[in-house]
Design an enzyme around this catalytic site. Sequence first.
Site, mmCIF file in Angstrom:
data_model
loop_
_atom_site.group_PDB
_atom_site.id
_atom_site.type_symbol
_atom_site.label_atom_id
_atom_site.label_comp_id
_atom_site.label_asym_id
_atom_site.label_seq_id
_atom_site.Cartn_x
_atom_site.Cartn_y
_atom_site.Cartn_z
ATOM 1 N N HIS A 40 18.063 -13.611 -41.683
ATOM 2 C CA HIS A 40 18.097 -13.156 -40.935
ATOM 3 C C HIS A 40 19.884 -12.436 -41.640
ATOM 4 C CE1 HIS A 40 14.884 -14.351 -39.086
ATOM 5 N NE2 HIS A 40 15.200 -15.209 -38.651
ATOM 6 N N ASP A 94 11.107 -10.234 -41.054
ATOM 7 C CA ASP A 94 11.777 -10.978 -40.665
ATOM 8 C C ASP A 94 12.299 -10.422 -40.209
ATOM 9 O OD1 ASP A 94 14.671 -11.702 -40.532
ATOM 10 O OD2 ASP A 94 15.620 -11.338 -42.055
ATOM 11 N N HIS A 95 12.243 -11.091 -38.157
ATOM 12 C CA HIS A 95 11.842 -10.312 -37.156
ATOM 13 C C HIS A 95 13.604 -9.709 -36.402
ATOM 14 C CE1 HIS A 95 13.455 -14.024 -35.298
ATOM 15 N NE2 HIS A 95 13.994 -13.688 -34.573
HETATM 16 C C1 BG6 Z 1 14.308 -17.784 -36.204
HETATM 17 C C2 BG6 Z 1 14.175 -19.676 -37.027
HETATM 18 O O1 BG6 Z 1 13.750 -17.329 -37.391
HETATM 19 O O2 BG6 Z 1 14.812 -17.408 -35.494
HETATM 20 C C3 BG6 Z 1 14.666 -20.581 -35.621
HETATM 21 O O3 BG6 Z 1 13.247 -20.065 -37.504
HETATM 22 C C4 BG6 Z 1 15.447 -19.296 -34.724
HETATM 23 O O4 BG6 Z 1 15.394 -21.915 -36.151
HETATM 24 C C5 BG6 Z 1 14.869 -18.148 -34.178
HETATM 25 O O5 BG6 Z 1 15.707 -19.802 -33.336
HETATM 26 C C6 BG6 Z 1 15.890 -17.506 -32.950
HETATM 27 O O6 BG6 Z 1 15.743 -16.067 -32.264
HETATM 28 P P1 BG6 Z 1 16.116 -15.425 -31.783
HETATM 29 O O7 BG6 Z 1 14.729 -13.734 -31.897
HETATM 30 O O8 BG6 Z 1 15.517 -15.648 -30.615
HETATM 31 O O9 BG6 Z 1 16.937 -14.810 -32.571
#
Ligand code: BG6
Length: 517
Positions: free
Chosen positions: A271, A208-209
């Site tokens: 997230h 989960d980045h």
């Molecule tokens: C991803 C989603 O997990 O997170 C995308 O699948 C989204 O739809 C992205 O655009 C957003 O990541 P960040 O790090 O740019 O907020």
Amino acid sequence: MTDTTTPSAPDGAANPLRDPRDRRLPLIAGPSSMVMFGVTGDLAKKKLLPAIYDLTHRGLLPPSFGLVGYGRRDWSDEDFAQYVKESVSAHTRTGFDESVFEQLRGGLRFVEGTFDDSAAFEKLTEVVGELDRTRGTGGNHAFYLSIPPAAFPQVCSQLAESGLNTAQDGSWRRVVIEKPFGHDLASARELNDVVEQVFRPEDVFRIDHYLGKETVQNILALRFSNQLFEPIWNASYVDHVQITMAEDIGIGSRAGYYDGIGTARDVIQNHLLQLLALTAMEEPISFEAADLRAEKEKVLSAVQLPDDLAAHTARGQYVGGWQGGTEVRSYLEEDGIEEDSTTETFAAMRLDIATRRWAGVPFYLRAGKRLGRRVTEIAVVFKRAPFLPFRSTDTADLGQNAIVIRVQPDEGVTMRFGSKVPGTQMEVRDVTMDFAYGMNFTEESPEAYERLILDMLLGDPPLFPRQKEVELSWQILDPVIEFWAEHLDPAPYRPGTWGPETAHEMLARDGRTWRRP
Ligand code: BG6
């Protein structure tokens, strides 16, 4: 969590590229390689390959690191190296340096094959063995599945048949899986069964980045390293919490993934519920994986949906219009979208937490594409002081105190409180006090994927949710998604706004308004 005072990993090799003064990501991965499935996809191109290069640049991967691309392209190792070079030079965070790339290039390999091609998996086994022999990767190999979950069963069974999932004495094999982990509770369980038939639970790393973001980890630092905040972090003082993840982009070229999935499954299930868990959980007895995960699971288990989902959730889909001076298409006009699609591009919901700490404090979550601007934040909004010894006209501009954790962009923390306006009257107005990462620290934060890939190679699991958290999140969301499918089509909203009217009405029903970040 990683002990940031330890100078190097026990199995880490000394690395000449590492700046010894850099103490933020001080552990160096030991001898190892990563096999990447889905290496030609968007995520690999924009995030994963650049993260591997940036880790190399920062001296955090061993000089002998191996990176094997697996895919259908008819590519030689050289072609693959060229592709990696293009991706890295376009998206590196730390700047492209030919000598760093040369170090990485020595370990680049490509295996051509489909996910069900046993002969190609045999070839992969040979390549991995060759890396062990020629580059000393020590039998330590990670398999990164940046592929649709429908392909997991095939890849996992091929890895098992070729024995690639089995580590020899003293070495390790790990699998990294990207979301979506299923599309509901039942499919998440099925998917997990497939993966855990082949890898031991402790060798499965779910990405989960958001958990790799510095500002998300800072929630723990803010709450648990200070005396200032925790005494008021509860229902006696907090009125409500707003968690916002707004994006200004549309769905771009991701129709194949997004249509039929929608915002709730795409980002709330993972997230936003992780942000909620970190904001609301009790203090873990340590930041070891088991303790941290146990606290997150406890609070997720206590999350309750409102009875009236029509009144306390909102769902939207962007229409065409103007955003920041550019004309943009509606969701339904985006390439590859079904013309009558009812997929939401905006979702909002109220959640309550049935614990002593949070009873009566709503947590409002909202996320969407094509909103006013790109911003992710957690706003803890406090109750008003029980009594104000001022004339009411003097406090007309006084809002509620708030602590806002600015996850991105403009990372930092803001506190909002009342202050006297200079002059002869006792007039009180809201002011803010800011902590900004950019002002307080000289170095830029690493990308989330740098941190997560490094932690995975180190075998350090706290920042990876375990299966129980995934299941609890689906358990929270499934009834909402079912209700929406039957009773609530998305309401239209114009690009550049803050979502459909229904989202504003949802908060107005509770006598509150959304923040305008
Ligand atoms: C991803 C989603 O997990 O997170 C995308 O699948 C989204 O739809 C992205 O655009 C957003 O990541 P960040 O790090 O740019 O907020």
